[in-house]
Design an enzyme around this catalytic site. Structure first.
Site, PDB file in Angstrom:
ATOM      1  N   SER A 214      29.085 -15.125 -13.189  1.00  0.00           N
ATOM      2  CA  SER A 214      29.891 -16.348 -13.132  1.00  0.00           C
ATOM      3  C   SER A 214      31.042 -16.161 -12.149  1.00  0.00           C
ATOM      4  CB  SER A 214      30.389 -16.700 -14.531  1.00  0.00           C
ATOM      5  OG  SER A 214      30.918 -18.009 -14.545  1.00  0.00           O
ATOM      6  N   ASN A 215      32.039 -17.005 -12.242  1.00  0.00           N
ATOM      7  CA  ASN A 215      33.185 -16.894 -11.336  1.00  0.00           C
ATOM      8  C   ASN A 215      34.456 -17.230 -12.107  1.00  0.00           C
ATOM      9  OD1 ASN A 215      33.639 -19.854 -11.147  1.00  0.00           O
ATOM     10  ND2 ASN A 215      31.600 -19.776 -10.238  1.00  0.00           N
TER      11      ASN A 215
END
Ligand code: CTP
Length: 414
Positions: free
Chosen positions: A217-218
């Site tokens: 993810s980020n």
């Protein structure tokens, strides 16, 4: 002190009736005042058994009204014709909490105290938040009275289910302050610049599964997207769909769709954009995902000292939207975001063109006070004519209001 633009300088007459839940109205009156509203409180005799005028006076900084016949003193009524004076210039008459007794009086036009007289005399929109114990809310008489009020243009803040003061459980609890304020801002904003428009917004960072427990993810928190959804409600949008990966509160009036991956987000965005007037892609969509999602948790004993993950490209949602728009004309307008760590403006300009956007909101994610996770942002809004609006450091709420105002202006001039 949290100012809320849509509530600033709005005149709200808050009618408080004798339900035990009226202690919550003190917090409501306080938060509305902090938001910038001018709150005039009317207490019924029943309410005065639970809470005092002084409490409301202290939190609103304004006189509190109880007596229909009072004509002198600091809390005397604004004109000699009391009921006309209070409701006259109100933006909203909010009766929170509303007892079964007051609802019945309102439904049949009884006017035996200052609140019910004001309700008859005022032409402001009226919202009631029923709160009552022991299943009274479901009584057919109460339901009939509420229906009668709604048929005449009255608005309802539905009670919640839960435990009552009596210990019984059922429907009839007054919602908490943030929910009450959410309903109030929706009502006050309903004729705003986005009235009659459908808005779709994406928020948060997507999660691309590696195995059943791990994902890539980020750092996106979803705060900017959720703030945009609230700003769209405040601007009166008829429908707001928020496609989000974030576990954040959903503003009242927003239909949230929780997704995880770029693929799920793509499907939801395309589906809801088919009749949308405005799409704002604030989400940080993953550009790459694991080529293969392992069915079982990857065990470290089964691999050597390192694990190689092969990544493949995800679909570019905005590029897919562009294709749909070329065929159908929807969404009518598209706003994208650009998260850049270098050459912010030139990268952003090329994204604006490549993705077929009407506006692009560029932010430099290397600044500490902007971009992911924090409550503030520093953005530049670019348009297709070469125009540039630099906002400087601002809260994500203010940034959202500026983006919505700009988009609404462009939609309105089409
Ligand atoms: N976006 C999208 N689909 C993707 C990636 C991004 O729709 N697979 C959208 C984002 O929601 C944003 C805009 O495209 O509105 C720009 O996102 P950004 O991450 O800045 O750019 P990318 O297109 O991913 O390009 P790069 O990462 O190479 O800068």
């Amino acid at each position: 002190m949290t100012l809320i633009s849509i509530l600033k300088d709005k005149h709200i007459v808050l009618g408080v009736t004798g339900s035990i839940a009226c202690y919550k109205s003190i917090d409501l009156a306080s938060k509305l005042t902090q938001a910038g509203a001018l709150v005039d409180v009317i207490l019924t005799d029943g309410a005065e058994k639970f809470v005092t005028p002084l409490t409301f006076q202290a939190v609103t900084g304004r006189p509190v009204y109880t007596d229909m016949w009072k004509t002198d003193g600091a809390d005397s009524l604004p004109t000699h014709i009391a009921h006309v004076g209070l409701g006259e210039d109100a933006d909203l008459l909010a009766i929170i909490p509303a007892t079964a007794n007051t609802i019945a009086k309102l439904a049949y036009g009884l006017a035996d105290n200052l609140l019910t007289v004001t309700a008859l005399a005022s032409r402001a929109p009226m919202v009631i938040a029923p709160a009552m114990d022991a299943g009274m809310y479901q009584h057919p008489t109460v339901q009939d009275n509420i229906t009668r009020l709604i048929e005449r243009g009255g608005l309802l803040i539905p009670p919640e289910e839960g435990r009552f003061a009596s210990g019984l459980v059922g429907v009839g609890r007054l919602p908490e302050t943030p929910t009450l304020i959410g309903h109030i801002r929706r009502i006050i904003g309903r004729d705003g610049e986005l009235a009659s428009q459908k808005v779709v917004i994406s928020a948060g960072g997507t999660r691309e599964a590696i195995d059943p427990v791990r994902f890539i993810s980020n750092r996106s928190s979803g705060k900017q997207g959720h703030a945009l959804a609230q700003a769209a409600v405040d601007a009166g949008a008829r429908e707001v769909v928020l496609v989000t990966t974030a576990d954040l509160p959903v503003p009242v009036g927003v239909h949230a769709i929780l997704v995880e991956s770029a693929e799920e987000m793509l499907r939801a965005i395309l589906h809801h954009s088919t009749d949308a007037d405005l799409l704002i892609m604030a989400a940080a969509v993953a550009d790459f995902k694991p080529q293969q999602r392992a069915e079982q948790k990857i065990k470290k004993e089964n691999s050597d000292k390192s694990l190689v993950l092969e990544l493949g490209r995800t679909a570019d949602i905005l590029v897919e939207v562009k294709a749909q728009r070329e065929q159908t004309g929807y969404p009518r307008m598209v706003v994208g975001f650009a998260a850049e760590s270098e050459n912010v403006l030139s990268n952003a300009r090329s994204k604006l063109i490549r993705k077929g956007l009407d506006l692009l909101v560029a932010n430099d994610i290397t600044a500490d006070d902007a971009g992911f996770s924090v409550d503030t942002n520093r953005v530049v809004i670019l348009d297709t004519e070469g125009g540039m609006d630099e906002l400087g450091l601002a809260s994500k709420t203010i940034v959202s209001e500026r983006i919505i105002a700009r988009a609404a202006m462009m939609l309105g001039s089409e």
